[in-house]
Write a protein that holds these residues in place. Structure first.
Motif, PDB file in Angstrom:
ATOM      1  N   TYR A   9       0.834  -1.205   0.000  1.00 52.56           N
ATOM      2  CA  TYR A   9       0.000   0.000   0.000  1.00 52.56           C
ATOM      3  C   TYR A   9       0.871   1.257   0.000  1.00 52.56           C
ATOM      4  O   TYR A   9       1.438   1.626   1.027  1.00 52.56           O
ATOM      5  N   PRO A  10       0.964   1.946  -1.138  1.00 57.87           N
ATOM      6  CA  PRO A  10       1.795   3.148  -1.224  1.00 57.87           C
ATOM      7  C   PRO A  10       1.226   4.332  -0.443  1.00 57.87           C
ATOM      8  O   PRO A  10       1.910   5.352  -0.289  1.00 57.87           O
ATOM      9  N   ASN A  11      -0.014   4.206   0.050  1.00 60.37           N
ATOM     10  CA  ASN A  11      -0.651   5.305   0.788  1.00 60.37           C
ATOM     11  C   ASN A  11      -0.649   5.087   2.299  1.00 60.37           C
ATOM     12  O   ASN A  11      -1.311   5.821   3.031  1.00 60.37           O
ATOM     13  N   LEU A  12       0.104   4.106   2.800  1.00 67.78           N
ATOM     14  CA  LEU A  12       0.113   3.788   4.227  1.00 67.78           C
ATOM     15  C   LEU A  12       1.342   4.366   4.916  1.00 67.78           C
ATOM     16  O   LEU A  12       2.479   4.115   4.507  1.00 67.78           O
ATOM     17  N   LEU A  13       1.114   5.127   5.991  1.00 62.76           N
ATOM     18  CA  LEU A  13       2.186   5.573   6.866  1.00 62.76           C
ATOM     19  C   LEU A  13       1.862   5.092   8.278  1.00 62.76           C
ATOM     20  O   LEU A  13       0.771   5.345   8.796  1.00 62.76           O
ATOM     21  N   VAL A  14       2.810   4.387   8.886  1.00 56.97           N
ATOM     22  CA  VAL A  14       2.651   3.870  10.248  1.00 56.97           C
ATOM     23  C   VAL A  14       3.608   4.635  11.159  1.00 56.97           C
ATOM     24  O   VAL A  14       4.804   4.736  10.870  1.00 56.97           O
ATOM     25  N   VAL A  15       3.080   5.164  12.249  1.00 54.16           N
ATOM     26  CA  VAL A  15       3.885   5.938  13.200  1.00 54.16           C
ATOM     27  C   VAL A  15       3.939   5.198  14.532  1.00 54.16           C
ATOM     28  O   VAL A  15       2.911   4.739  15.036  1.00 54.16           O
ATOM     29  N   GLN A  16       5.137   5.064  15.086  1.00 53.67           N
ATOM     30  CA  GLN A  16       5.324   4.446  16.392  1.00 53.67           C
ATOM     31  C   GLN A  16       6.231   5.303  17.261  1.00 53.67           C
ATOM     32  O   GLN A  16       6.782   6.306  16.805  1.00 53.67           O
ATOM     33  N   THR A  17       6.368   4.905  18.519  1.00 52.77           N
ATOM     34  CA  THR A  17       7.162   5.663  19.479  1.00 52.77           C
ATOM     35  C   THR A  17       7.945   4.717  20.374  1.00 52.77           C
ATOM     36  O   THR A  17       7.531   3.568  20.586  1.00 52.77           O
ATOM     37  N   LEU A  18       9.040   5.205  20.928  1.00 53.44           N
ATOM     38  CA  LEU A  18       9.785   4.463  21.938  1.00 53.44           C
ATOM     39  C   LEU A  18       9.388   4.894  23.351  1.00 53.44           C
ATOM     40  O   LEU A  18       9.942   4.409  24.329  1.00 53.44           O
ATOM     41  N   SER A  19       8.405   5.790  23.458  1.00 51.84           N
ATOM     42  CA  SER A  19       8.018   6.328  24.759  1.00 51.84           C
ATOM     43  C   SER A  19       7.306   5.316  25.639  1.00 51.84           C
ATOM     44  O   SER A  19       7.415   5.367  26.865  1.00 51.84           O
ATOM     45  N   LYS A  20       6.557   4.408  25.036  1.00 52.50           N
ATOM     46  CA  LYS A  20       5.677   3.526  25.813  1.00 52.50           C
ATOM     47  C   LYS A  20       6.333   2.176  26.072  1.00 52.50           C
ATOM     48  O   LYS A  20       6.824   1.918  27.155  1.00 52.50           O
ATOM     49  N   SER A  21       6.344   1.299  25.089  1.00 49.17           N
ATOM     50  CA  SER A  21       6.824  -0.058  25.323  1.00 49.17           C
ATOM     51  C   SER A  21       8.329  -0.130  25.523  1.00 49.17           C
ATOM     52  O   SER A  21       8.833  -1.133  26.048  1.00 49.17           O
ATOM     53  N   ARG A  22       9.073   0.897  25.126  1.00 51.25           N
ATOM     54  CA  ARG A  22      10.532   0.903  25.336  1.00 51.25           C
ATOM     55  C   ARG A  22      10.932   1.768  26.533  1.00 51.25           C
ATOM     56  O   ARG A  22      12.127   1.971  26.777  1.00 51.25           O
ATOM     57  N   SER A  23       9.970   2.317  27.250  1.00 50.79           N
ATOM     58  CA  SER A  23      10.231   3.069  28.496  1.00 50.79           C
ATOM     59  C   SER A  23      11.126   4.281  28.283  1.00 50.79           C
ATOM     60  O   SER A  23      11.914   4.635  29.167  1.00 50.79           O
ATOM     61  N   LEU A  24      11.007   4.945  27.144  1.00 51.66           N
ATOM     62  CA  LEU A  24      11.881   6.072  26.837  1.00 51.66           C
ATOM     63  C   LEU A  24      11.096   7.364  26.592  1.00 51.66           C
ATOM     64  O   LEU A  24      11.462   8.174  25.734  1.00 51.66           O
ATOM     65  N   ALA A  25      10.044   7.583  27.382  1.00 49.96           N
ATOM     66  CA  ALA A  25       9.267   8.811  27.230  1.00 49.96           C
ATOM     67  C   ALA A  25      10.129  10.048  27.455  1.00 49.96           C
ATOM     68  O   ALA A  25       9.908  11.096  26.845  1.00 49.96           O
ATOM     69  N   GLY A  26      11.139   9.939  28.318  1.00 50.30           N
ATOM     70  CA  GLY A  26      11.995  11.073  28.606  1.00 50.30           C
ATOM     71  C   GLY A  26      13.064  11.336  27.565  1.00 50.30           C
ATOM     72  O   GLY A  26      13.749  12.357  27.624  1.00 50.30           O
ATOM     73  N   LEU A  27      13.211  10.443  26.592  1.00 53.32           N
ATOM     74  CA  LEU A  27      14.251  10.606  25.576  1.00 53.32           C
ATOM     75  C   LEU A  27      13.719  11.242  24.301  1.00 53.32           C
ATOM     76  O   LEU A  27      14.468  11.850  23.550  1.00 53.32           O
ATOM     77  N   ARG A  28      12.417  11.078  24.029  1.00 55.05           N
ATOM     78  CA  ARG A  28      11.745  11.686  22.877  1.00 55.05           C
ATOM     79  C   ARG A  28      12.250  11.137  21.538  1.00 55.05           C
ATOM     80  O   ARG A  28      13.002  11.790  20.810  1.00 55.05           O
ATOM     81  N   VAL A  29      11.819   9.935  21.217  1.00 52.58           N
ATOM     82  CA  VAL A  29      12.146   9.321  19.927  1.00 52.58           C
ATOM     83  C   VAL A  29      10.895   8.676  19.354  1.00 52.58           C
ATOM     84  O   VAL A  29      10.259   7.840  19.999  1.00 52.58           O
ATOM     85  N   GLY A  30      10.532   9.073  18.142  1.00 51.33           N
ATOM     86  CA  GLY A  30       9.441   8.450  17.420  1.00 51.33           C
ATOM     87  C   GLY A  30       9.875   8.154  16.004  1.00 51.33           C
ATOM     88  O   GLY A  30      10.909   8.653  15.539  1.00 51.33           O
ATOM     89  N   PHE A  31       9.084   7.344  15.303  1.00 53.23           N
ATOM     90  CA  PHE A  31       9.467   7.032  13.929  1.00 53.23           C
ATOM     91  C   PHE A  31       8.235   6.728  13.087  1.00 53.23           C
ATOM     92  O   PHE A  31       7.150   6.435  13.600  1.00 53.23           O
ATOM     93  N   ALA A  32       8.418   6.847  11.782  1.00 53.88           N
ATOM     94  CA  ALA A  32       7.379   6.513  10.817  1.00 53.88           C
ATOM     95  C   ALA A  32       7.937   5.523   9.817  1.00 53.88           C
ATOM     96  O   ALA A  32       9.120   5.573   9.468  1.00 53.88           O
ATOM     97  N   CYS A  33       7.064   4.622   9.352  1.00 53.11           N
ATOM     98  CA  CYS A  33       7.430   3.648   8.330  1.00 53.11           C
ATOM     99  C   CYS A  33       6.454   3.758   7.172  1.00 53.11           C
ATOM    100  O   CYS A  33       5.240   3.854   7.380  1.00 53.11           O
ATOM    101  N   GLY A  34       6.985   3.728   5.976  1.00 53.07           N
ATOM    102  CA  GLY A  34       6.163   3.805   4.779  1.00 53.07           C
ATOM    103  C   GLY A  34       7.046   3.623   3.558  1.00 53.07           C
ATOM    104  O   GLY A  34       8.274   3.487   3.678  1.00 53.07           O
ATOM    105  N   GLN A  35       6.431   3.630   2.398  1.00 56.44           N
ATOM    106  CA  GLN A  35       7.223   3.529   1.175  1.00 56.44           C
ATOM    107  C   GLN A  35       8.082   4.787   1.002  1.00 56.44           C
ATOM    108  O   GLN A  35       7.752   5.851   1.535  1.00 56.44           O
TER     109      GLN A  35
END
Length: 357
Positions: free
Chosen positions: A203-229
């Motif tokens: 799907y060329p129209n899909l962008l998925v955004v995730q964060t390291l704040s929750k499951s990686r316990s890094l809310a204080g570090l501020r790192v997020g990412f997006a995956c897509g084509q």
């Protein structure tokens, strides 16, 4: 002074973050932080980075981190974008994709920052009602999208409800909106949701955004990412390089790579949160709460015999914080972050005392 503000800023209604008070012996269950510390390997990596070459700018391409994220998800680095928390990544995505002639579609009960981004960038927004059970009505969204829109944004699992959609329903949205971006915000996906990242190749129209704040316990570090084509990632890079070429510092890059690579710590703490969540849900039901099914690190609950705002205030008097949203349709719900077993036990004890009084 407002006299000097631009008209759009004067009219802006900013996002209100969860309270971060300084109260002794506080049980803090209001901002969906992980109750467990980050990977020791991440802490060591941050410490080493702090001792070396902070006089130099970080890598503006964040290549090593993008490669680590790509390797974990079966992608190429060109399919990954990173930013200063997922909120910054989301902000860049709104600017990059959704300034169109037609309105952006979002659920009426979801992460409230979406509407702030839309207002900030002058994006017309059309709210699509969730159903009576507070599930995202993906079929209604797909029907509306087929008539034309600027795109679709959903959180999956949704916030603040914690309810998730299966991949088949995400695919239906992608197929109903082939000429616009469908953004799936997966901040909480690691706690039981189904990630849409495997759909990116198709799907060329899909962008998925995730964060390291929750499951990686890094809310204080501020790192997020997006995956897509790559064509979607290229648009985000254009925005980033027109705003801040160095969104992640050397400490964040080092800590994030180590956290991504430490799968054992991730699984251990994630599983602890999920196990505690299931136990807490049963305990809250035992004392009369209605608990929505959650695939996140929080529960969304209400008590048929007690006002949610009054319950939140009574808990605060006992140094326990939960989140109460004074918004239409959800004003009688509390969002409760899953803490440690001891924190959750303190919450249940306090609620039992309040309800019994």
């Amino acid at each position: 002074m407002p006299t000097f503000w631009s008209p759009r800023i004067a009219a802006l209604e900013p996002y209100v973050p969860g309270e971060q008070p300084r109260i002794a012996n506080l049980v803090k269950l209001n901002t969906n932080e992980n109750p467990y510390p980050p990977s020791p390997e991440a802490i060591d990596a941050i410490r080493r980075a702090a001792e070396s070459r902070l006089e130099l700018y970080p890598d503006p391409e964040s290549l090593v981190l993008r490669q680590a994220i790509a390797a974990r998800h079966g992608l190429e680095a060109a399919q990954v974008f990173v930013g200063n928390g997922s909120d910054e990544v989301l902000a860049h995505a709104f600017f990059a994709y959704f300034q169109q002639a037609e309105p952006l579609l979002i659920p009426d009960v979801t992460y409230s920052f979406y509407r702030v981004y839309a207002q900030l960038y002058g994006i017309a927004c059309e709210l699509q009602p969730v159903d009576e059970g507070l599930h995202i009505d993906d079929r209604a969204l797909a029907t509306r999208a087929s008539r034309g829109c600027a795109g679709i944004v959903i959180a999956n699992p949704n916030a603040p409800t914690g309810i998730g959609l299966p991949l088949a329903r995400i695919e239906a949205l992608l197929e109903a909106c082939p000429d616009r971006v469908v953004l799936v915000d997966e901040a909480y996906v690691d706690f039981g949701g189904e990630s849409a990242i495997p759909l990116i190749a198709r799907y060329p129209n899909l962008l998925v955004v995730q964060t390291l704040s929750k499951s990686r316990s890094l809310a204080g570090l501020r790192v997020g990412f997006a995956c897509g084509q790559p064509h979607l990632i290229d648009a985000l890079v254009r925005v980033k390089n027109s705003f801040n070429s160095y969104p992640l510092d050397r400490l964040a890059l080092a800590g994030a790579v180590a956290a991504i690579e430490d799968e054992r710590w991730f699984a251990r703490t994630r599983n602890a949160v999920v196990d505690t969540r299931e136990g807490l849900a049963l305990q809250l039901e035992d004392i009369g709460f209605e608990v929505l099914p959650s695939q996140a690190n929080f529960l969304f609950v209400r008590h048929p015999g007690h006002d949610a705002g009054e319950l939140a205030a009574a808990l605060r008097e006992r140094a326990i914080l939960v989140r109460h949203f004074r918004q239409p349709r959800i004003a009688q719900y509390l969002r409760i972050t899953v803490g440690t077993r001891d924190q959750c036990a303190a919450l249940v004890t306090a609620l039992s005392d309040i309800l019994g009084g």
